[in-house]
Design an enzyme around this catalytic site. Structure first.
Site, PDB file in Angstrom:
ATOM      1  N   HIS A 197       5.224   5.833   2.941  1.00 23.84           N
ATOM      2  CA  HIS A 197       5.153   5.000   1.747  1.00 23.84           C
ATOM      3  C   HIS A 197       6.336   5.278   0.821  1.00 23.84           C
ATOM      4  CE1 HIS A 197       0.813   3.602   2.251  1.00 23.84           C
ATOM      5  NE2 HIS A 197       1.023   4.427   3.259  1.00 23.84           N
TER       6      HIS A 197
ATOM      7  N   ASP B  28       1.576   1.024  -5.113  1.00 19.34           N
ATOM      8  CA  ASP B  28       1.083   1.045  -3.741  1.00 19.34           C
ATOM      9  C   ASP B  28      -0.349   0.519  -3.677  1.00 19.34           C
ATOM     10  OD1 ASP B  28       0.070   2.334  -1.126  1.00 19.34           O
ATOM     11  OD2 ASP B  28       2.147   3.004  -1.163  1.00 19.34           O
TER      12      ASP B  28
END
Length: 486
Positions: free
Chosen positions: A16, A123
Site C-alpha cells: 500500500h 486507503d
C-alpha cells in the site's frame, strides 16, 4: 499564489505504501499541490526512501506516534511485512488507534496554512479517516491500491460472505455477474469467517466506511483500457465516480536503492549480478519466482516447488523466503530446499536468499515469465515489462487477480498453485513452467502481455492526445477537488 494542500494516509503495508508514494509523486509533478504523506515512524522512513529527491520540495512525510508494544506486537512492528500472518489482524485493529493523532495533525496543518487541507486521500483500510474528514469538514477521497476486479471481488466477498449460506464448493460473487469462486480460492481466515470474527468486523467496518460513507471519488490503480466493464460495476457498487489513474509505478523502482529499501534489508543479490547472470541466458528463457514482501508458502510446498522447477528444465531466478513454519525474518536454511537441490541446478538456477531487484529482473530480455502470488503491484510491474505470469495466489485480492488475468480474453496468466494449505505437486509445476517458458502457449501469453504493456504505457503517456487515459482521469480528480462547488 496559494498552494493547496492534500493529505494522504496509506495503510501500514508495503504493497500500500508503494502506490501511495507513486501517486504523491505524480500529483506533485503534474499539479501545483503540496502533498503530505502520513504514517507511523517506521513506515514514514520507508516512504521517504521511496521518494524521488526532485519531489522533496512538494512532498512532506509526517509521522504520527505508534507503539507496537501497546498492542501486543513485537518491537517496531508497524508494517505487515514484519509480522507472521496470525498477528496481521492485531496490527489492523491497532491501526484504528491512529485516528486521534491523525486528526490532531490535520488541525496542526490547518493552523500552519491558515486554512484546512483541500482533501484527504486515504486507503480503503483506513476507513476511520472518513470520520475525521466529516468532523473537520474536509473533502475525502478513497484510493484503492488494487485493480478494479480485485477491489470489487475482495470487497463484495467480505461484505456479503457468500460462502456462508451454502454448502456448495462454488458460489457466485454478489455484484460480479458470471463470476464464481471455489472455496479453495479464498484464504483460510475468510473460509471460517461468519461476520462475528475479528477479520469480518475490521474489514466490513472499513470497507463500508470507505466505499459507502465517503462521498468523494474513488481512485483506482488500474488503466481504463484494461478493466472497462469492471470499473462500471465498481461504480455501481460504490455509487460514485471511479477514476482509473494507474499504473502507479514509482520511478525509484528502477534503482537498486529502491530494491534495497523495499524490505528494509540489503539485497540478497545485486542488480548487477542478476543482470550479468541473465546476460548469459537465452532470450526469454528464464522464469523469475517470487511471492512478494509478506507472502510465503509451507515447507512442503516450497520443496515441491523446487522439485518442479528442477524437473521443468527451465532456467530460473528464485527468491527463497522463509516458509510458514519459520519467522519471516529467519536467515536462509538449506533444509528449506530439497536435499542436494542447489548443487543440481547451479548451472541454470540462481537462488536469491533475501530481497531481489525485481524490476531489473523483469525488465531484462532474458526473463520469459514470472511465477508470482499475483499481488497487484507485482502484476503491474510484470505486465509493464510485457512478462506473463504463472499465478500462485495466497491472500487478499490475489485470487481475483489470477482469475481476471487468466480469463481467455486477457490470457496472460496460468494458475499453478492456490493458497498456503492446498496441495501443489512437482509434476504440475514442471508442466506449467515448461509450457509457459518454453512452449507455444507461453509465446502467445508473451504476445498478449506485450499488448498489456502498451495499454499500461498509453495510460500514462503524455504524448497521447490530451494525455493518456490515466493522466486525464487524474486531471479530472484534481479539477473536482479544487472546484469551489465541492
Amino acid at each position: 499564489m496559494v498552494v493547496e494542500h492534500v493529505v494522504m494516509m496509506p495503510f501500514m503495508a508495503q504493497g500500500h505504501l508503494i502506490p501511495f508514494a507513486a501517486l504523491a509523486e505524480l500529483l506533485s509533478e503534474l499539479h501545483p499541490l503540496k502533498i503530505t504523506l502520513v504514517n507511523t515512524p517506521h513506515n514514514a522512513s520507508k516512504l521517504r526512501s521511496m521518494m524521488n529527491p526532485k519531489a522533496a520540495g512538494a512532498i512532506d512525510v509526517a509521522e504520527i506516534p505508534f507503539s507496537s508494544a501497546d498492542h501486543g506486537l513485537p518491537p517496531d512492528a508497524e508494517n505487515t511485512d514484519a509480522l507472521p500472518y496470525p498477528l496481521i489482524l492485531r496490527l489492523c485493529e491497532a491501526s484504528e488507534t491512529l485516528e486521534p493523532a491523525f486528526e490532531s495533525l490535520i488541525s496542526d496543518i490547518a493552523r500552519k496554512d491558515g486554512r484546512l487541507p483541500l482533501c484527504i486521500v486515504a486507503d480503503v483500510f483506513c476507513g476511520w479517516t472518513v470520520l475525521v474528514a466529516e468532523r473537520l469538514g474536509i473533502h475525502h477521497v478513497v484510493f484503492t491500491t488494487c485493480g478494479a476486479f480485485g477491489t470489487l471481488g475482495y470487497a463484495s466477498t467480505w461484505l456479503h460472505l457468500p460462502h456462508v449460506g451454502t454448502d456448495a464448493d462454488e458460489f457466485p460473487v454478489p455484484g460480479m455477474p458470471g463470476v464464481r469462486l471455489h472455496r479453495k480460492q479464498i484464504p483460510s481466515h475468510l473460509r471460517v469467517a461468519d461476520g462475528k470474527d475479528g477479520w469480518s468486523i475490521f474489514l466490513q467496518k472499513h470497507i463500508s466506511l470507505s466505499m459507502h460513507r465517503s462521498r468523494g471519488d474513488m481512485l483506482c490503480n488500474t488503466v481504463a483500457e484494461l478493466e472497462p466493464d469492471v470499473l462500471r460495476l465498481l461504480q455501481a457498487m460504490t455509487g460514485r465516480r471511479v477514476l482509473p489513474i494507474g499504473p502507479l509505478l514509482p520511478l525509484s523502482l528502477f534503482s537498486e536503492n529502491w530494491a534495497r529499501e523495499r524490505g528494509g534489508k540489503p539485497l540478497g543479490i545485486s542488480a548487477e549480478s542478476c543482470i550479468a547472470w541473465l546476460d548469459t541466458q537465452p532470450l526469454r528463457s528464464v522464469l523469475y519466482v517470487s511471492f512478494g514482501s509478506q507472502n510465503t508458502v509451507s515447507g512442503w510446498q516450497l520443496k515441491e516447488l523446487g522439485l518442479g522447477l528442477e524437473a521443468s528444465g527451465a532456467g530460473f531466478i528464485w527468491v527463497v523466503r522463509p516458509p510458514l513454519e519459520f519467522p519471516m525474518t529467519a536467515e536462509f536454511r538449506s533444509e528449506w530446499l530439497p536435499e542436494g537441490f542447489e548443487e543440481r541446478v547451479k548451472d541454470r538456477g540462481l537462488i536469491v536468499k533475501g530481497w531481489a531487484p525485481q524490476l531489473a529482473i523483469l525488465s531484462h530480455k532474458g526473463t520469459g515469465a514470472f511465477l508470482s502470488h499475483c499481488g497487484w503491484n507485482s502484476v503491474l510491474e510484470s505486465l509493464s515489462q510485457g512478462v506473463p505470469l504463472i499465478g500462485w495466489p495466497l491472500a487478499g485480492e490475489q485470487f481475483y487477480n489470477t482469475i481476471m488475468l487468466g480469463d481467455e480474453k486477457v490470457g496472460v496468466c496460468v494458475e499453478v498453485g492456490r493458497g498456503k494449505e492446498v496441495g501443489v505437486d512437482r509434476e504440475k509445476v514442471a508442466r506449467v513452467v515448461a509450457e509457459v517458458v518454453k512452449g507455444e502457449k507461453g509465446a502467445e501469453m508473451r504476445r498478449k502481455a506485450g499488448e498489456m504493456r502498451e495499454a499500461l504505457r498509453k495510460g500514462m503517456a503524455e504524448e497521447e492526445s490530451g494525455g493518456g487515459s490515466s493522466l486525464r482521469a487524474l486531471d479530472e480528480f484534481v479539477a473536482s477537488i479544487v472546484s469551489p462547488h465541492v
